[in-house]
Design a protein around this motif. Sequence first.
Motif, PDB file in Angstrom:
ATOM      1  N   GLU A 165       0.827  -1.203   0.000  1.00  0.00           N
ATOM      2  CA  GLU A 165       0.000   0.000   0.000  1.00  0.00           C
ATOM      3  C   GLU A 165       0.865   1.258   0.000  1.00  0.00           C
ATOM      4  OE1 GLU A 165      -3.400  -0.025  -0.234  1.00  0.00           O
ATOM      5  OE2 GLU A 165      -3.049  -2.170  -0.553  1.00  0.00           O
ATOM      6  N   TRP A 166       0.351   2.292  -0.689  1.00  0.00           N
ATOM      7  CA  TRP A 166       0.997   3.601  -0.758  1.00  0.00           C
ATOM      8  C   TRP A 166       0.004   4.662  -0.318  1.00  0.00           C
ATOM      9  CZ3 TRP A 166       6.054   4.211  -2.899  1.00  0.00           C
ATOM     10  CH2 TRP A 166       6.601   3.046  -3.441  1.00  0.00           C
ATOM     11  N   ARG A 167       0.544   5.737   0.192  1.00  0.00           N
ATOM     12  CA  ARG A 167      -0.308   6.851   0.611  1.00  0.00           C
ATOM     13  C   ARG A 167       0.467   8.152   0.385  1.00  0.00           C
ATOM     14  NH1 ARG A 167      -4.877   6.989   3.380  1.00  0.00           N
ATOM     15  NH2 ARG A 167      -5.440   8.762   4.679  1.00  0.00           N
ATOM     16  N   ARG A 168      -0.089   9.003  -0.465  1.00  0.00           N
ATOM     17  CA  ARG A 168       0.521  10.302  -0.767  1.00  0.00           C
ATOM     18  C   ARG A 168       1.980  10.160  -1.212  1.00  0.00           C
ATOM     19  NH1 ARG A 168      -2.574  11.261   3.769  1.00  0.00           N
ATOM     20  NH2 ARG A 168      -0.808  11.292   5.206  1.00  0.00           N
ATOM     21  N   GLY A 169       2.241   9.140  -2.029  1.00  0.00           N
ATOM     22  CA  GLY A 169       3.559   8.983  -2.613  1.00  0.00           C
ATOM     23  C   GLY A 169       4.551   8.176  -1.800  1.00  0.00           C
ATOM     24  N   LEU A 170       4.165   7.740  -0.604  1.00  0.00           N
ATOM     25  CA  LEU A 170       5.078   6.996   0.262  1.00  0.00           C
ATOM     26  C   LEU A 170       4.432   5.681   0.696  1.00  0.00           C
ATOM     27  CD1 LEU A 170       6.241   9.959   2.519  1.00  0.00           C
ATOM     28  CD2 LEU A 170       7.547   8.904   0.679  1.00  0.00           C
ATOM     29  N   GLN A 171       5.281   4.708   1.056  1.00  0.00           N
ATOM     30  CA  GLN A 171       4.759   3.438   1.544  1.00  0.00           C
ATOM     31  C   GLN A 171       4.018   3.678   2.862  1.00  0.00           C
ATOM     32  OE1 GLN A 171       7.995   4.005   0.708  1.00  0.00           O
ATOM     33  NE2 GLN A 171       8.920   2.252  -0.331  1.00  0.00           N
TER      34      GLN A 171
END
Length: 769
Positions: A165-171
Amino acid sequence: MNKEQSGVLRAWEATVRKTQAAKKRANSIFGTISLASAADDDLEDDNDKRISISGEEHLAEKILPNGDYYTGQWCDNFPNGQGKYLWTDGCMYIGEWHRGKPMGRGRFSWPSGATYEGEFKSGYMDGNGIYTGSNGDTYKGQWVMNLKHGHGVKHYSNGDWYDGEWRRGLQEGHGKYQWQNENHYVGEWKNGVIFGKGTFVWSNGNKYDGYWEDGIPKGNGTYHWPDGSFYVGNWSIDPDEQNETYYPSESSLAANLEWDPKTVYDDLADCKIYPGERVPILPSQKKLAICYSTKGGNKPRRMSVDGRVSVGIEMPFDKMNMWESDGDSIDLGEVRRSYLDCELLGTVHHDDTNHKFNLELPLKVPKPGKRQGETISKGHKNYELMLNLQLGIRHSVGRPAPATALDLKASAFDPKEKIWTRFPPEGSKYTPPHQSSEFKWKDYCPVVFRTLRKLFKVDPADYMISICGNDALRELSSPGKSGSFFYLTDDDRYMIKTMKKSEVKVLLRMLSAYYNHVRSFENTLVIKYYGLHCVKLTGPTQKKVRFIIMGNLLRSEYTIHRRFDLKGSSLGRITEKPESEIDDTTILKDLDLNFIFKLQKTWFQEFYRQIDKDCEFLEQVGTMDYSLLVGLYFRDISANGELIPCGRRDSENESAPRLSRAEMDQLLLDPKRWGSIKLGANMPARAERTIRKPECELLQLVGEQTGECYEVIMFFGIIDILQDYDITKKLEHAYKSIHYDPTSISAVDPKQYSKRFRDFIFKVFAEDT
């Protein structure tokens, strides 16, 4: 030939070379085609019937004035349908367009060789897509607004890979990362680092299974060897916090008894998360050199692929848009015509000078206000109180205390849990000498607030410097409606509010529930509290001053242009100041609101869930009269102070330079700064203008949408949560219900207040579709 003529000639020759080079490059990519020159295009635009017919879609091949090249479907002076666009710097987009913006499936390529192929929305990489970097990095998965967001798989050029999963470009969330040396980690991530529960397996078969913090083991965990022996206990890089026990297996023969747990941290030092390649420029930052018709003397305008029109002088950072209107949902002309019809029928009698009622009036940024607050210097009536407060804070925060876990005992929340300290002028064993009069200092539930500061990631040294440093506090010019006084630290980071005894009781009563709530919901919008204290002045008056230290929601590197305090009630919820006296420090209220705030889908879903959870918490603890404080920074402002709507610009201001977006460009191009965007802080959004009908202003909490949107950065949070529904509020409700509509007044029971607040907020905030 003089210098000026020579300079003009050189500039002309450079333009010709640039245009010829663009032609050659276009022909090499798309094949030889027959095109008129850019100059001929300019001359023939007015006579080109295909272009002048509004709404008619046709094929077009154009070399644009700056050397850019486009071939494909064209409608209303925009690429619309399938098309190819080549920029002079070598960037190229091939795919679907909608009114000048990449929309649908397409392929964007950079001159470095990097490519993105997948779904676009309003010029952004948004949906499912594959990015291949020039260095060999590849990412296949979900995107939102140019950022990896959702599930995706990334293969790094050095051989590492991540699937999760990623969120706002980061893991962030659950994922697996495997290094090229076959070491791998499976578990939870946060802001691009290992954080939470997970398992790390070394290529030699050893593994650690337990909790992590900032990329290293922290908390309960077990280290296993392939032979079955293991270490179990509390892990920390600090030896004083370590507490592990070794359990050998039958076959190990105590071979690992001398093993030092610190070697785990040494082994992990080589397992860094590969940073990957930075994108030099994002697709949404690329401009289209679109020439509108020159009828009426309008100058050529340039438009970014996300739909914004720019004109006149091009600033270095005049490139980027975060959200953009499709322009299809509401016809602004229709709204205007309907209001004109109402005026002719005599049904609308609005004040032509008030932009809340007159759509023809452009919105302007408020005039800058003076810096908030009066500096408390020597001679100020509260100078001694400020010194007492600073001495007390320095003593409380600097006092040695044992390390505490986040799981607190019930006794820590006992209202009787407080520490009194005497501060004589000459000093004592525990306090320094000072120039103020003697006073007593009280810390309420010190363990709880110390843990809250830790939970909110407040550094003790920074906290003391902000409040107790060389810079004085500032007192706001007038007390709030409650009679409380407010003080700001010089860096605007913290706000200090004096409290009534009843408010202290409410906070202490709900402190355990508050602690559990903010611990459970990291993105809570409820105001953050850092300390609760009391100063008792000696002498005949024996005056007690209680105060709370909390975060300043609207502290930002951006100028906050508009501030709204929203409750969802209408009685008295309007600012008394005339428009000419309103500045950027004025706090406006519900009936002053002339916007609906549109959040991108994933942010809106998170906002919706969090408002529900926060209101449920406030209802359970029995408080009411809270409000949502909203701060807006408008990103597009003309030279004369007018707000520039998304995708268009007033032709009268075409020569004016646009507001620099250096901060936003830096934010998008630097992954380390993506974490600064979070729910309620630094949030890019669109504010859609609404218009009110004067004859029903008091009944119309939310105005009618106009389709006119503005790009904003938003800050918001829930404040004033300590008002109990006590006998005073019950009497206020009973009295006002006789004279006014009971639904319009603020003082209602917590359950009704929570429902009304939620209903109103979900009308003011919407998903950006």
